[in-house]
Design a protein around this motif. Structure first.
Motif, mmCIF file in Angstrom:
data_model
loop_
_atom_site.group_PDB
_atom_site.id
_atom_site.type_symbol
_atom_site.label_atom_id
_atom_site.label_comp_id
_atom_site.label_asym_id
_atom_site.label_seq_id
_atom_site.Cartn_x
_atom_site.Cartn_y
_atom_site.Cartn_z
ATOM 1 N N VAL A 113 0.855 -1.198 0.000
ATOM 2 C CA VAL A 113 0.000 0.000 0.000
ATOM 3 C C VAL A 113 0.888 1.244 0.000
ATOM 4 O O VAL A 113 1.439 1.614 1.034
ATOM 5 N N PRO A 114 1.033 1.904 -1.171
ATOM 6 C CA PRO A 114 1.949 3.052 -1.250
ATOM 7 C C PRO A 114 1.652 4.144 -0.223
ATOM 8 O O PRO A 114 2.557 4.666 0.413
ATOM 9 N N LEU A 115 0.370 4.500 -0.059
ATOM 10 C CA LEU A 115 0.018 5.610 0.835
ATOM 11 C C LEU A 115 -0.582 5.093 2.142
ATOM 12 O O LEU A 115 -1.575 5.613 2.635
ATOM 13 N N LEU A 116 0.044 4.089 2.720
ATOM 14 C CA LEU A 116 -0.488 3.435 3.923
ATOM 15 C C LEU A 116 -0.668 4.423 5.072
ATOM 16 O O LEU A 116 -1.746 4.518 5.649
ATOM 17 N N TYR A 117 0.360 5.175 5.399
ATOM 18 C CA TYR A 117 0.260 6.129 6.503
ATOM 19 C C TYR A 117 -0.593 7.341 6.116
ATOM 20 O O TYR A 117 -1.349 7.869 6.924
ATOM 21 N N GLU A 118 -0.466 7.759 4.847
ATOM 22 C CA GLU A 118 -1.201 8.947 4.408
ATOM 23 C C GLU A 118 -2.710 8.718 4.464
ATOM 24 O O GLU A 118 -3.479 9.631 4.739
ATOM 25 N N LYS A 119 -3.149 7.491 4.178
ATOM 26 C CA LYS A 119 -4.592 7.197 4.092
ATOM 27 C C LYS A 119 -5.092 6.389 5.287
ATOM 28 O O LYS A 119 -6.207 5.877 5.263
ATOM 29 N N ALA A 168 10.257 5.889 11.577
ATOM 30 C CA ALA A 168 10.040 5.920 13.031
ATOM 31 C C ALA A 168 8.785 5.142 13.429
ATOM 32 O O ALA A 168 8.744 4.533 14.497
ATOM 33 N N ARG A 169 7.782 5.138 12.551
ATOM 34 C CA ARG A 169 6.511 4.479 12.874
ATOM 35 C C ARG A 169 6.492 3.002 12.505
ATOM 36 O O ARG A 169 5.619 2.260 12.966
ATOM 37 N N ALA A 170 7.429 2.561 11.682
ATOM 38 C CA ALA A 170 7.407 1.189 11.163
ATOM 39 C C ALA A 170 7.923 0.166 12.176
ATOM 40 O O ALA A 170 8.704 0.491 13.063
ATOM 41 N N ASP A 171 7.465 -1.073 11.998
ATOM 42 C CA ASP A 171 7.994 -2.188 12.796
ATOM 43 C C ASP A 171 9.303 -2.695 12.192
ATOM 44 O O ASP A 171 10.172 -3.196 12.900
#
Length: 198
Positions: A113-119, A168-171
């Motif tokens: 999902v390219p815009l995972l955080y954005e959406k 910073a937000r990624a696992d």
């Protein structure tokens, strides 16, 4: 109760996300490609053409959605973009649900999902992996694409969550700044971590 894990895969433009998605596939991990789903829904004979044409007249044709015309119709207008998303997102969600059912036996599934955080696409994920590379490398890769300009690149970057914040937000952070082999090792390590028996 299934122990299947769902990993979200994301990354800014030019970071090598498509290459990494291919590496997961090579290891036998089913990958749901959100962009490919949208292209199928909006391509020739696509399920969303009638709804998009009704909402945005003149933006579709025999080859499906005319991406330039549709882009021009919604660009810079949050209301129109929201109307388009109300057409597209439920259909992609349904395809994602079908994909999950089709791969019910897989120990690990990747949602690309390219815009995972954005959406706000983190719901239902067990972990998120962000594909990243040094900024200079990213810029070089993107500007090598046909039709890309520095201005376009800056516009795209401005719409995306900054790479540092994604990291910073990624696992997991998959660094594509080195060799393909080094990247493959990182991908294999994530697959091992997420498919270990608990």
């Amino acid at each position: 109760m299934t122990s299947r894990k769902v990993l979200g895969l994301t990354g800014s433009i030019g970071m090598g996300k498509s290459t990494v998605a291919g590496m997961f596939r090579e290891l036998g991990v089913p990958v749901f490609d959100a962009d490919a789903a949208v292209h199928a829904l909006q391509g020739p004979g696509g399920a969303l053409l009638a709804a998009i044409e009704s909402e945005f007249p003149g933006t579709t044709g025999p080859l499906g959605v005319d991406r330039q015309k549709l882009g021009a119709a919604v660009f810079g207008d949050p209301g129109k973009l929201a109307r388009l998303e109300r057409i597209v997102h439920p259909a992609v969600g349904a395809m994602r649900g079908d994909f999950l059912r089709e791969n019910a036996g897989a120990p690990l599934i990747v949602f690309d999902v390219p815009l995972l955080y954005e959406k706000g696409g983190q719901a239902g994920l067990d972990a998120v992996a962000v594909v990243s590379a040094p900024a200079a490398q990213q810029r070089q890769r993107v500007l090598a694409r046909p039709g890309m300009t520095s201005e376009k690149f800056e516009q795209i970057l401005a719409l995306q969550v900054p790479d540092a914040e994604k990291r910073a937000r990624a696992d997991f952070v998959i660094d594509t700044g080195g060799s393909l082999e080094a990247t493959r090792d990182q991908v294999a390590g994530i697959v091992r971590t997420l498919t270990r028996a608990e």
